[in-house]
Design a protein around this motif. Structure first.
Motif, PDB file in Angstrom:
ATOM      1  N   LYS A  52       0.850  -1.190   0.000  1.00 26.89           N
ATOM      2  CA  LYS A  52       0.000   0.000   0.000  1.00 26.89           C
ATOM      3  C   LYS A  52       0.882   1.235   0.000  1.00 26.89           C
ATOM      4  N   GLY A  53       0.302   2.368  -0.367  1.00 30.84           N
ATOM      5  CA  GLY A  53       1.032   3.625  -0.430  1.00 30.84           C
ATOM      6  C   GLY A  53       1.496   3.931  -1.848  1.00 30.84           C
ATOM      7  N   THR A  54       1.917   5.164  -2.034  1.00 33.42           N
ATOM      8  CA  THR A  54       2.345   5.611  -3.361  1.00 33.42           C
ATOM      9  C   THR A  54       3.857   5.509  -3.485  1.00 33.42           C
ATOM     10  N   VAL A  55       4.301   4.777  -4.485  1.00 36.06           N
ATOM     11  CA  VAL A  55       5.718   4.566  -4.752  1.00 36.06           C
ATOM     12  C   VAL A  55       6.219   5.640  -5.709  1.00 36.06           C
ATOM     13  N   SER A  56       7.284   6.299  -5.350  1.00 34.65           N
ATOM     14  CA  SER A  56       7.948   7.234  -6.264  1.00 34.65           C
ATOM     15  C   SER A  56       8.981   6.431  -7.065  1.00 34.65           C
ATOM     16  N   PHE A  57       8.820   6.438  -8.376  1.00 36.49           N
ATOM     17  CA  PHE A  57       9.741   5.705  -9.258  1.00 36.49           C
ATOM     18  C   PHE A  57      10.584   6.730 -10.006  1.00 36.49           C
ATOM     19  N   ALA A  58      11.853   6.834  -9.614  1.00 40.47           N
ATOM     20  CA  ALA A  58      12.760   7.821 -10.206  1.00 40.47           C
ATOM     21  C   ALA A  58      13.569   7.183 -11.332  1.00 40.47           C
ATOM     22  N   HIS A  59      13.533   7.814 -12.501  1.00 39.60           N
ATOM     23  CA  HIS A  59      14.323   7.329 -13.639  1.00 39.60           C
ATOM     24  C   HIS A  59      14.556   8.478 -14.610  1.00 39.60           C
ATOM     25  N   TRP A  60      15.252   8.161 -15.727  1.00 42.97           N
ATOM     26  CA  TRP A  60      15.631   9.229 -16.658  1.00 42.97           C
ATOM     27  C   TRP A  60      15.043   9.064 -18.058  1.00 42.97           C
ATOM     28  N   ARG A  61      14.241   8.034 -18.289  1.00 38.39           N
ATOM     29  CA  ARG A  61      13.778   7.787 -19.651  1.00 38.39           C
ATOM     30  C   ARG A  61      12.368   8.345 -19.870  1.00 38.39           C
ATOM     31  N   ALA A  62      12.314   9.629 -20.231  1.00 34.77           N
ATOM     32  CA  ALA A  62      11.023  10.258 -20.500  1.00 34.77           C
ATOM     33  C   ALA A  62      10.310   9.581 -21.663  1.00 34.77           C
ATOM     34  N   GLU A  63      11.078   9.032 -22.596  1.00 32.29           N
ATOM     35  CA  GLU A  63      10.470   8.377 -23.749  1.00 32.29           C
ATOM     36  C   GLU A  63       9.731   7.095 -23.372  1.00 32.29           C
ATOM     37  N   ASP A  64       9.977   6.584 -22.162  1.00 35.42           N
ATOM     38  CA  ASP A  64       9.292   5.375 -21.692  1.00 35.42           C
ATOM     39  C   ASP A  64       8.063   5.688 -20.842  1.00 35.42           C
ATOM     40  N   LYS A  65       7.792   6.958 -20.635  1.00 39.89           N
ATOM     41  CA  LYS A  65       6.770   7.361 -19.675  1.00 39.89           C
ATOM     42  C   LYS A  65       5.410   6.729 -19.952  1.00 39.89           C
ATOM     43  N   ALA A  66       4.968   6.760 -21.204  1.00 40.29           N
ATOM     44  CA  ALA A  66       3.631   6.250 -21.530  1.00 40.29           C
ATOM     45  C   ALA A  66       3.541   4.741 -21.320  1.00 40.29           C
ATOM     46  N   ASP A  93      21.029  15.286 -16.135  1.00 38.71           N
ATOM     47  CA  ASP A  93      20.711  15.752 -14.787  1.00 38.71           C
ATOM     48  C   ASP A  93      20.690  14.589 -13.806  1.00 38.71           C
ATOM     49  N   TYR A  94      20.154  13.469 -14.251  1.00 39.08           N
ATOM     50  CA  TYR A  94      20.043  12.311 -13.370  1.00 39.08           C
ATOM     51  C   TYR A  94      21.419  11.832 -12.938  1.00 39.08           C
ATOM     52  N   GLN A  95      22.369  11.869 -13.864  1.00 38.14           N
ATOM     53  CA  GLN A  95      23.720  11.436 -13.529  1.00 38.14           C
ATOM     54  C   GLN A  95      24.327  12.289 -12.423  1.00 38.14           C
ATOM     55  N   SER A  96      24.034  13.574 -12.435  1.00 36.36           N
ATOM     56  CA  SER A  96      24.683  14.484 -11.486  1.00 36.36           C
ATOM     57  C   SER A  96      23.895  14.713 -10.204  1.00 36.36           C
ATOM     58  N   ARG A 100      21.684  12.834  -4.559  1.00 32.80           N
ATOM     59  CA  ARG A 100      21.183  13.879  -3.649  1.00 32.80           C
ATOM     60  C   ARG A 100      19.668  13.805  -3.517  1.00 32.80           C
ATOM     61  N   ARG A 101      18.994  13.497  -4.618  1.00 34.86           N
ATOM     62  CA  ARG A 101      17.532  13.494  -4.620  1.00 34.86           C
ATOM     63  C   ARG A 101      16.943  12.255  -3.958  1.00 34.86           C
ATOM     64  N   ILE A 102      17.581  11.094  -4.141  1.00 31.14           N
ATOM     65  CA  ILE A 102      16.987   9.862  -3.621  1.00 31.14           C
ATOM     66  C   ILE A 102      17.461   9.533  -2.202  1.00 31.14           C
ATOM     67  N   GLN A 103      18.559  10.159  -1.756  1.00 27.89           N
ATOM     68  CA  GLN A 103      19.076   9.866  -0.424  1.00 27.89           C
ATOM     69  C   GLN A 103      18.062  10.323   0.628  1.00 27.89           C
ATOM     70  N   GLY A 104      17.736   9.430   1.541  1.00 26.28           N
ATOM     71  CA  GLY A 104      16.725   9.755   2.532  1.00 26.28           C
ATOM     72  C   GLY A 104      15.322   9.577   2.002  1.00 26.28           C
ATOM     73  N   SER A 105      15.204   9.014   0.792  1.00 22.36           N
ATOM     74  CA  SER A 105      13.910   8.747   0.159  1.00 22.36           C
ATOM     75  C   SER A 105      13.078  10.008  -0.040  1.00 22.36           C
TER      76      SER A 105
END
Length: 384
Positions: A52-66, A93-96, A100-105
Motif C-alpha cells: 500500500k502507499g504511493t511509490v515514487s519511481f525515479a528514472h531518466w527515460r522520458a520516452e518510456d513514460k507512456a 541531470d540524473y547522472q549528477s 542527492r535526490r533519492i538519499q533519505g527517500s
C-alpha cells in the motif's frame, strides 16, 4: 562500460533472450562487479507486508513514460491500495543529481542508476536495500546482472540490455550494393563511400550531445585495444590515451570525418535521429536504445546493427558491443518498501517486461522475454 562477448557466447545469449544473431558477437570494455566499499549499512529489504502507499519511481527515460504508465495501471489493478508516480529527470541531470535526490527517500522509493560510477556511489552511500536472496533476482539472466552487484551482494537489477552499435538502414545499404556487414576497416570505408555516392549521409553522428557522441567510441576501440577492460585501465593509469592503439583509433576517427553530416560537432541526437528516420542517412551512430525513437518518427524501412571493424578480418575478435544498465533498486529509506518491492517484482515478470521491451524498443535482461520490436536473424548458410 561495455562487456566482452565472443561469437559463441553471443549465440547462447540471444537464444536465451528470444533473439538470433546475424552480425556476430558483441564485445567491449569493462563489466565486472565493483570493489566499492558499501560504506553505511542499509536496512534489510522488506519483501513482505501490505502493499500500500504511493511509490515514487525515479528514472531518466522520458520516452518510456507512456509505456510505464500503462504498466502502472495494471499494477494498481492488482494492488488497489498502492500507486506509482514517475519522477523523471533528463539523463544528464540524473547522472549528477540522483544521489542527492533519492538519499533519505526524498524521492525514488524505487529508482534506477547508471552502471559504473553512479551505481558505486549509491552503494557507498547505503541507499540500496540489498536484494541478495530475494525471489526477484531469479527472474533475471544471471550473467547480465553483475553490474548491479558488488562484493557478492546484489544491490540492483540492470533492466536494459543495450547494444552500443550504429543502427543501419538496410534499404540504404542494399542500394549502395552492400547486403552484408563489412568485415574489415577497408570494407567499412568502402561502404561509406558507396553510401555517399548514392546521395546518403553515410553516418549521422550526434557530436553535439555529450551523452551520445561517445557511443561510437565503444565499437571503434573494441578491436584496437589490447584488452577488453581498456577503459578501466585508462582510468587506473595502466593504459594511456597516448598509447599506439588509442592514437590509431583517433586517426581512424579522422578518416570518418568526411562521412559525417554537416556541422556534426553541433548536432543533437534528436536532429540526427530525424535525419536517419527520413531515410537520408545510412548509419545512425548511437545504439539500440534509439530504435523506438526512429520508429516514432515514422520510419518504415528495416534496420539492423552494423559496427565499424577497425582492423583486418583475420584480426577482428569482435563485431559489436553490449552493456546492461538502467539498474533498478529499492531505496533503503523508503517508507513504502513492500509496495516498491512489489512494483519491482511486477516489472520483472516476463509478461510485463515483454510489454516494456516491445513498447519502448528496448531489450531487457529478464528471463523468458521475447522482444518482437527488433529481431536479428542467423543466416542459414553461415559458416560461423
Amino acid at each position: 562500460m561495455t562487456r566482452p562477448l565472443d561469437r559463441r557466447a553471443a549465440l547462447r545469449l540471444f537464444a536465451a533472450s528470444g533473439l538470433g544473431l546475424g552480425l556476430a558477437a558483441c564485445a567491449g570494455p569493462g563489466g565486472g562487479s565493483s570493489g566499492t566499499d558499501s560504506g553505511s549499512s542499509p536496512s534489510a529489504l522488506a519483501t513482505s507486508g501490505t502493499v500500500k502507499g504511493t511509490v515514487s519511481f525515479a528514472h531518466w527515460r522520458a520516452e518510456d513514460k507512456a509505456v510505464i504508465a500503462g504498466l502502472i495501471k495494471a499494477f494498481v489493478k492488482k494492488y488497489p491500495d498502492a500507486g506509482v508516480d514517475q519522477d523523471i529527470s533528463p539523463s544528464a541531470d540524473y547522472q549528477s543529481t540522483a544521489l542527492r535526490r533519492i538519499q533519505g527517500s526524498k524521492t525514488g522509493d524505487l529508482f534506477t542508476a547508471f552502471r559504473g560510477a553512479q551505481f558505486e556511489q549509491i552503494v557507498k552511500a547505503g541507499v540500496y536495500a540489498p536484494l541478495t536472496g530475494a525471489d526477484v533476482v531469479g527472474k533475471y539472466q544471471a550473467s547480465l546482472i553483475t553490474p548491479g552487484a558488488t562484493k557478492g551482494v546484489q544491490y540492483g537489477l540492470p533492466y536494459q540490455l543495450v547494444f552500443n552499435m550504429p543502427l543501419a538502414n538496410t534499404d540504404a545499404l542494399d542500394k549502395a550494393g552492400h547486403t552484408s556487414a563489412p568485415t574489415d576497416w577497408d570494407g567499412f570505408l568502402k561502404l561509406l563511400d558507396d553510401l555517399k555516392s548514392k546521395g546518403y549521409t553515410p553516418i549521422a553522428w550526434p557530436g553535439g550531445d555529450t551523452a551520445n557522441a561517445g557511443q561510437l567510441l565503444n565499437t571503434m576501440v573494441m578491436n584496437n585495444a589490447p584488452s577488453d577492460d581498456m577503459f578501466t585501465k585508462i582510468e587506473s593509469g595502466e593504459y594511456k590515451v597516448t598509447d599506439d592503439w588509442f592514437l590509431k583509433t583517433l586517426e581512424q576517427y579522422g578518416e570518418l570525418t568526411p562521412y559525417f553530416q554537416a556541422r556534426a560537432t553541433g548536432s543533437t541526437t534528436d536532429a540526427v535521429t530525424q535525419l536517419f528516420a527520413e531515410g537520408k542517412a545510412g548509419l545512425l551512430a548511437v545504439g539500440s536504445f534509439q530504435m523506438a525513437g526512429v520508429r516514432a518518427l515514422g520510419a518504415k524501412f528495416p534496420f539492423d546493427l552494423v559496427a565499424p571493424i577497425t582492423t583486418t578480418a583475420a584480426k577482428a575478435k569482435y563485431q559489436g558491443v553490449f552493456n546492461t544498465t538502467f539498474i533498478l533498486g529499492v531505496n533503503s529509506a523508503s517508507k513504502v518498501q513492500p509496495a516498491a518491492y512489489a512494483f519491482l517484482e511486477f516489472l520483472s515478470d516476463p509478461a510485463n517486461a515483454g510489454t516494456y521491451a516491445n513498447g519502448t524498443g528496448q531489450h531487457v535482461t529478464v528471463q523468458g522475454v521475447f522482444n518482437t520490436t527488433f529481431i536479428l536473424g542467423v543466416n542459414s548458410a553461415s559458416k560461423v
